[in-house]
Design a protein around this motif. Structure first.
Motif, mmCIF file in Angstrom:
data_model
loop_
_atom_site.group_PDB
_atom_site.id
_atom_site.type_symbol
_atom_site.label_atom_id
_atom_site.label_comp_id
_atom_site.label_asym_id
_atom_site.label_seq_id
_atom_site.Cartn_x
_atom_site.Cartn_y
_atom_site.Cartn_z
ATOM 1 N N ALA A 3 0.838 -1.188 0.000
ATOM 2 C CA ALA A 3 0.000 0.000 0.000
ATOM 3 C C ALA A 3 0.877 1.243 0.000
ATOM 4 C CB ALA A 3 -0.899 -0.008 1.231
ATOM 5 N N SER A 4 0.371 2.300 -0.622
ATOM 6 C CA SER A 4 1.114 3.555 -0.595
ATOM 7 C C SER A 4 1.082 4.114 0.820
ATOM 8 C CB SER A 4 0.501 4.545 -1.580
ATOM 9 O OG SER A 4 -0.765 4.967 -1.117
ATOM 10 N N SER A 5 1.921 5.128 1.060
ATOM 11 C CA SER A 5 2.047 5.648 2.421
ATOM 12 C C SER A 5 0.749 6.257 2.935
ATOM 13 C CB SER A 5 3.185 6.665 2.494
ATOM 14 O OG SER A 5 2.915 7.730 1.596
ATOM 15 N N SER A 6 -0.146 6.737 2.030
ATOM 16 C CA SER A 6 -1.397 7.336 2.480
ATOM 17 C C SER A 6 -2.544 6.333 2.519
ATOM 18 C CB SER A 6 -1.767 8.506 1.574
ATOM 19 O OG SER A 6 -1.999 8.028 0.263
ATOM 20 N N GLU A 7 -2.331 5.164 1.971
ATOM 21 C CA GLU A 7 -3.374 4.150 1.910
ATOM 22 C C GLU A 7 -3.258 3.210 3.107
ATOM 23 O OE1 GLU A 7 -4.383 0.528 -1.122
ATOM 24 O OE2 GLU A 7 -3.637 2.385 -1.998
ATOM 25 N N LYS A 8 -4.391 2.955 3.761
ATOM 26 C CA LYS A 8 -4.370 2.050 4.906
ATOM 27 C C LYS A 8 -4.199 0.608 4.443
ATOM 28 C CE LYS A 8 -7.188 4.707 8.089
ATOM 29 N NZ LYS A 8 -8.367 4.680 8.963
ATOM 30 N N GLN A 9 -3.454 -0.167 5.223
ATOM 31 C CA GLN A 9 -3.325 -1.598 4.960
ATOM 32 C C GLN A 9 -4.576 -2.289 5.484
ATOM 33 O OE1 GLN A 9 0.435 -3.518 5.822
ATOM 34 N NE2 GLN A 9 1.350 -1.504 6.168
ATOM 35 N N VAL A 10 -5.036 -3.256 4.733
ATOM 36 C CA VAL A 10 -6.274 -3.951 5.087
ATOM 37 C C VAL A 10 -5.966 -5.223 5.857
ATOM 38 C CG1 VAL A 10 -8.332 -5.105 4.163
ATOM 39 C CG2 VAL A 10 -7.480 -3.002 3.097
ATOM 40 N N VAL A 11 -6.711 -5.410 6.943
ATOM 41 C CA VAL A 11 -6.674 -6.648 7.710
ATOM 42 C C VAL A 11 -8.041 -7.307 7.538
ATOM 43 C CG1 VAL A 11 -6.449 -7.694 9.994
ATOM 44 C CG2 VAL A 11 -5.060 -5.699 9.396
ATOM 45 N N VAL A 12 -8.075 -8.478 6.909
ATOM 46 C CA VAL A 12 -9.308 -9.241 6.741
ATOM 47 C C VAL A 12 -9.377 -10.251 7.876
ATOM 48 C CG1 VAL A 12 -10.522 -10.941 5.309
ATOM 49 C CG2 VAL A 12 -9.434 -8.956 4.237
ATOM 50 N N ILE A 13 -10.520 -10.290 8.545
ATOM 51 C CA ILE A 13 -10.723 -11.255 9.620
ATOM 52 C C ILE A 13 -11.912 -12.135 9.259
ATOM 53 C CG2 ILE A 13 -11.179 -11.605 12.069
ATOM 54 C CD1 ILE A 13 -9.922 -8.901 12.619
ATOM 55 N N GLY A 14 -11.655 -13.436 9.169
ATOM 56 C CA GLY A 14 -12.720 -14.398 8.920
ATOM 57 C C GLY A 14 -13.424 -14.699 10.234
ATOM 58 N N ILE A 15 -14.749 -14.503 10.249
ATOM 59 C CA ILE A 15 -15.493 -14.700 11.490
ATOM 60 C C ILE A 15 -16.626 -15.698 11.295
ATOM 61 C CG2 ILE A 15 -14.948 -12.435 12.453
ATOM 62 C CD1 ILE A 15 -17.773 -11.560 11.556
ATOM 63 N N ASP A 16 -16.919 -16.406 12.362
ATOM 64 C CA ASP A 16 -18.110 -17.251 12.434
ATOM 65 C C ASP A 16 -18.611 -17.166 13.871
ATOM 66 O OD1 ASP A 16 -16.457 -18.978 13.925
ATOM 67 O OD2 ASP A 16 -16.176 -20.382 12.278
ATOM 68 N N ASP A 17 -19.453 -18.076 14.279
ATOM 69 C CA ASP A 17 -20.009 -17.973 15.631
ATOM 70 C C ASP A 17 -19.264 -18.836 16.648
ATOM 71 O OD1 ASP A 17 -20.893 -20.336 14.568
ATOM 72 O OD2 ASP A 17 -22.988 -20.063 15.118
ATOM 73 N N SER A 18 -18.007 -19.159 16.348
ATOM 74 C CA SER A 18 -17.239 -20.006 17.259
ATOM 75 C C SER A 18 -16.444 -19.175 18.269
ATOM 76 C CB SER A 18 -16.269 -20.893 16.479
ATOM 77 O OG SER A 18 -15.223 -20.112 15.917
ATOM 78 N N GLU A 19 -16.079 -19.817 19.350
ATOM 79 C CA GLU A 19 -15.239 -19.199 20.374
ATOM 80 C C GLU A 19 -13.864 -18.852 19.798
ATOM 81 O OE1 GLU A 19 -13.100 -20.772 24.424
ATOM 82 O OE2 GLU A 19 -15.178 -21.389 24.105
ATOM 83 N N GLN A 20 -13.344 -19.697 18.920
ATOM 84 C CA GLN A 20 -12.036 -19.472 18.318
ATOM 85 C C GLN A 20 -12.043 -18.226 17.429
ATOM 86 O OE1 GLN A 20 -13.744 -22.351 18.186
ATOM 87 N NE2 GLN A 20 -12.504 -23.848 19.278
ATOM 88 N N SER A 21 -13.126 -18.018 16.716
ATOM 89 C CA SER A 21 -13.261 -16.844 15.869
ATOM 90 C C SER A 21 -13.312 -15.571 16.713
ATOM 91 C CB SER A 21 -14.529 -16.969 15.020
ATOM 92 O OG SER A 21 -14.745 -15.807 14.279
ATOM 93 N N THR A 22 -14.052 -15.610 17.791
ATOM 94 C CA THR A 22 -14.136 -14.460 18.696
ATOM 95 C C THR A 22 -12.770 -14.159 19.295
ATOM 96 O OG1 THR A 22 -16.430 -15.006 19.213
ATOM 97 C CG2 THR A 22 -15.292 -13.544 20.749
#
Length: 134
Positions: A3-22
């Motif tokens: 990403a360029s210096s002005s562009e935010k880096q994206v963090v993708v988080i895979g979620i479901d209804d599990s305790e591990q996901s939370t």
């Protein structure tokens, strides 16, 4: 691609209804947010109604009536998962969140989301399966 210096880096988080996901979501929020350099994207993958019921087509009487009910329930579950995740973000002062529910296999959905958002990082929980089960 970086990403360029002005562009935010994206963090993708895979979620479901599990305790591990939370746990994974909380870990990412504690370690990367709120931050001026990261943007958060939450992705929930929901199965198709036919895969949730366990058949590839209408093979039993009444299937046409069952599938819309199953699909509606899967949509409600997806909305609940996203709402719970967004509330966790708000509780940790992370308000700039993109969230979506995508139908499909989680492996494919998450890879597609990483490509779509040009993510710098993918965070998922672990159900503790060994290499053979995965």
């Amino acid at each position: 691609m970086a990403a360029s210096s002005s562009e935010k880096q994206v963090v993708v988080i895979g979620i479901d209804d599990s305790e591990q996901s939370t746990y994974a979501l909380n870990w990412a929020l504690d370690n990367f947010f709120p931050s001026p350099i990261f943007k958060l994207v939450l992705i929930h993958s929901r199965p198709t109604a036919t895969s949730a019921v366990g058949f590839a087509g209408p093979v039993f009487a009444g299937a046409a009536e069952v599938l819309p009910i199953v699909d509606s329930d899967l949509r409600k579950i997806g909305a609940r998962v996203l709402e719970t995740a967004k509330q966790l973000c708000i509780n940790k002062s992370v308000n700039d969140v993109t969230a979506e529910v995508v139908e499909g296999d989680p492996r494919n959905v998450l890879c597609d989301a990483v490509d779509k958002y040009r993510a710098a990082m993918l965070v998922v929980g672990s159900h503790g399966y060994g290499a053979i089960k995965r």
